[in-house]
Design a protein around this motif. Structure first.
Motif, PDB file in Angstrom:
ATOM      1  N   UNK A 169       0.832  -1.245  -0.021  1.00 12.44           N
ATOM      2  CA  UNK A 169       0.028   0.031   0.021  1.00 12.44           C
ATOM      3  C   UNK A 169       0.674   1.295  -0.037  1.00 12.44           C
ATOM      4  N   UNK A 170       0.668   2.108  -0.983  1.00 14.22           N
ATOM      5  CA  UNK A 170       1.311   3.496  -0.931  1.00 14.22           C
ATOM      6  C   UNK A 170       0.254   4.521  -0.615  1.00 14.22           C
ATOM      7  N   UNK A 253      -0.347  -3.648 -15.457  1.00 16.60           N
ATOM      8  CA  UNK A 253      -0.733  -5.037 -14.861  1.00 16.60           C
ATOM      9  C   UNK A 253      -1.499  -4.576 -13.613  1.00 16.60           C
ATOM     10  N   UNK A 254      -1.106  -5.339 -12.513  1.00 18.71           N
ATOM     11  CA  UNK A 254      -1.513  -5.379 -11.391  1.00 18.71           C
ATOM     12  C   UNK A 254      -0.717  -4.442 -10.370  1.00 18.71           C
ATOM     13  N   UNK A 255       0.213  -3.635 -11.071  1.00 16.78           N
ATOM     14  CA  UNK A 255       1.036  -2.706 -10.198  1.00 16.78           C
ATOM     15  C   UNK A 255       0.719  -1.107 -10.486  1.00 16.78           C
ATOM     16  N   UNK A 256       0.423  -0.340  -9.507  1.00 16.99           N
ATOM     17  CA  UNK A 256       0.208   0.894  -9.637  1.00 16.99           C
ATOM     18  C   UNK A 256       1.566   1.702  -9.331  1.00 16.99           C
ATOM     19  N   UNK A 257       2.215   2.439 -10.219  1.00 14.49           N
ATOM     20  CA  UNK A 257       3.514   3.293 -10.072  1.00 14.49           C
ATOM     21  C   UNK A 257       3.177   4.629 -10.070  1.00 14.49           C
ATOM     22  N   UNK A 267       6.501   1.293  -6.852  1.00 13.54           N
ATOM     23  CA  UNK A 267       5.399   0.695  -7.412  1.00 13.54           C
ATOM     24  C   UNK A 267       4.645   0.149  -6.148  1.00 13.54           C
ATOM     25  N   UNK A 268       3.347  -0.373  -6.456  1.00 13.41           N
ATOM     26  CA  UNK A 268       2.580  -0.738  -5.217  1.00 13.41           C
ATOM     27  C   UNK A 268       1.410  -1.670  -5.745  1.00 13.41           C
ATOM     28  N   UNK A 456      -7.884  -0.633  -7.849  1.00 18.67           N
ATOM     29  CA  UNK A 456      -6.852  -0.440  -6.864  1.00 18.67           C
ATOM     30  C   UNK A 456      -6.355   0.886  -6.459  1.00 18.67           C
ATOM     31  N   UNK A 457      -6.882   1.902  -6.942  1.00 21.75           N
ATOM     32  CA  UNK A 457      -6.716   3.435  -6.761  1.00 21.75           C
ATOM     33  C   UNK A 457      -7.744   3.925  -5.887  1.00 21.75           C
TER      34      UNK A 457
END
Length: 492
Positions: A169-170, A253-257, A267-268, A456-457
């Motif tokens: 989590x970021x 993909x599954x990452x939020x950068x 990344x998270x 996811x955001x």
């Protein structure tokens, strides 16, 4: 006690020692005395008998009292010293950052204390460097010339770069909503990092007094609330990066950068946006030129002592303005609140309105707005337009603090996160236009309550469209969002 009771004693003591902590001991559930002291003498603590067992009902409260005292105690100074001038925007920015980051420092106004022997000695020792203000002197003998918050943060050990490149989590934003999310997320096992572009606490952290926050009957300052929350978050292992600014976000993909201002990236799996809001700019000639030199946005807690014996103007009629006015009234000769409306009743909590009415050196100026500010190197006068008489009045002023509403700073999310026309982030049901899910939405479910158009955001607190602009609601949203994040992560 002859001629006065305990509450009266505390009231008189406050006049002599306004910064001293005030505690009241009441016997056997006599809460009326405590309530009177809170309302009339700004009580900090009260203790009630019986307190058996003391390990539950006395010692924790004493620990809390001593922790608060320790946070503001200033012993004979041996730490960081900041040399500058009162009307320097750079000096103000630096002092404000250190105060909000809870870094102890000693402020030396080289103009105001020019005749002080210690100041003279320091300036002589600096030689030609004495002109590169502001200067920060450290206890190890090193110094920073013409310094900025990021340089000082690095020197004093505040973390600005992440330990790793990936987190569960970021959180972007360190106000009440972000801090609550950090505490709940990390305490439930999420590897959590929080980024804050200034100092943890957000706008709430600049508030001089919050008196309607649940569980604190005597109230607490925004700085105290932020300090407690930061300690709590770090206890659970949250990495806090400040000052550090997010300038962009993308998905892979599954990452939020998240792209940061120093060109690094984090990344998270789940990203929470809790950046709050910033004060609206006051559109009047001269304001921008004198910002930080007599014209300030927000609470200006670091300036309160400097305003001793002066006339202070507070522009705005919401709770933040009222809290600031009460704080400045302890030091200034007079505090003048300028509001466009005919009263404070529609914009300010009643408890603050009552306090302002009972404070003799606070004056309310209704139907008033700033037409222009005047001064060469610092604020000297302001022109006030009275809308009911259409009269323009020019009055002397050395300090003006602006609280005229706030807007989000979300341009860095453009093209990725859906926002309303004012820049507030759309979440949950607000994204479901005509019952349709957001464009490009892939999961086989509707967006969660606090989720944006990107799975996811999430967005919480004042930055979110439709949020309630209160500290407690921000804390609640930050806490609740963690449960949705767990649900999201379970499917990643």
């Amino acid at each position: 006690m002859p001629r006065m009771d305990g509450v009266g004693f505390l009231q008189e003591a406050r006049k002599i020692f306004p910064d001293a902590k005030r505690a009241l001991l009441t016997a056997y559930a006599d809460t009326n005395a405590a309530i009177s002291a809170i309302n009339q003498a700004s009580l900090d603590y009260f203790f009630m008998k019986p307190w058996d067992p003391p390990t539950e009902h006395l010692y924790p409260q004493l620990d809390d009292l001593l922790d608060d005292w320790q946070a503001s105690y200033r012993p004979a100074f041996q730490g960081i010293r900041v040399l500058g001038t009162r009307w320097s925007p750079r000096s103000y920015e630096l002092r404000d950052f250190l105060a909000r980051s809870h870094v102890p420092y000693q402020w030396i106004d080289v103009e105001g204390s020019a005749n002080d022997p210690e100041t003279k000695r320091l300036l002589e020792a600096l030689g030609p460097d004495a002109s590169d203000l502001p200067i920060v002197l450290f206890s190890d003998g090193t110094k920073l010339l013409n310094s900025v918050p990021a340089e000082v943060a690095q020197k004093v050990g505040l973390r600005t770069r992440a330990e790793t490149s990936f987190y569960d989590l970021a959180i972007v934003g360190g106000g009440p909503a972000g801090l609550a999310a950090a505490v709940y997320g990390a305490s439930e096992g999420l590897h959590t990092v929080m980024l804050e572009r200034e100092a943890p606490g957000g706008q709430a952290g600049m508030s001089s007094r919050i008196e309607n926050y649940l569980g604190f009957p005597a109230g607490l300052s925004g700085g105290d609330l932020a300090r407690r929350a930061v300690v709590q978050a770090r206890r659970f292992g949250v990495e806090i990066l400040a000052p550090q600014e997010a300038i962009g976000v993308r998905t892979e993909g599954p990452y939020r950068i998240i792209k940061l201002a120093d060109d690094s990236e984090i990344s998270c799996h789940a990203l929470m946006i809790a950046t709050g809001v910033q004060w609206k700019r006051l559109e009047a000639p001269g304001v921008d030129q004198l910002q930080g030199a007599g014209v300030y946005y927000g609470g200006g807690a670091t300036e309160a002592l400097s305003c001793k014996g002066e006339r202070v103007y507070v522009v705005g009629g919401a709770n933040s303005a009222g809290q600031a006015a009460m704080n400045f009234s302890r030091y200034a000769e007079r505090v003048v609140i300028l509001v466009r409306r005919d009263s404070l009743s529609s914009t300010m909590s009643q408890y603050l309105i009552d306090q302002i009415k009972e404070t003799p050196n606070i004056q309310l100026w209704t139907h008033a707005s700033i037409a222009e500010v005047h001064g060469e190197t610092h604020l000297e006068e302001i022109s006030v337009l009275c809308s009911d008489t259409n009269k323009l009045e020019r009055v002397p002023a050395s300090s003006m603090f602006i609280f005229i509403g706030a807007l989000p700073r979300t341009d860095w999310l453009a093209g990725t996160i859906e926002r309303d026309e004012r820049g507030f982030i759309l979440t949950g049901p607000d994204l479901m236009q005509g019952g349709q899910r957001p464009k490009g939405w892939s999961p086989d479910r509707d967006p969660f309550l606090l989720e944006t158009n990107v799975p996811g955001i999430f967005a919480v607190g004042d930055v979110r469209h439709g949020s309630v602009k209160r500290v407690a609601s921000g804390v609640g949203e930050g806490s609740v969002a963690v449960q949705f994040i767990h649900q999201y992560l379970s499917k990643v």
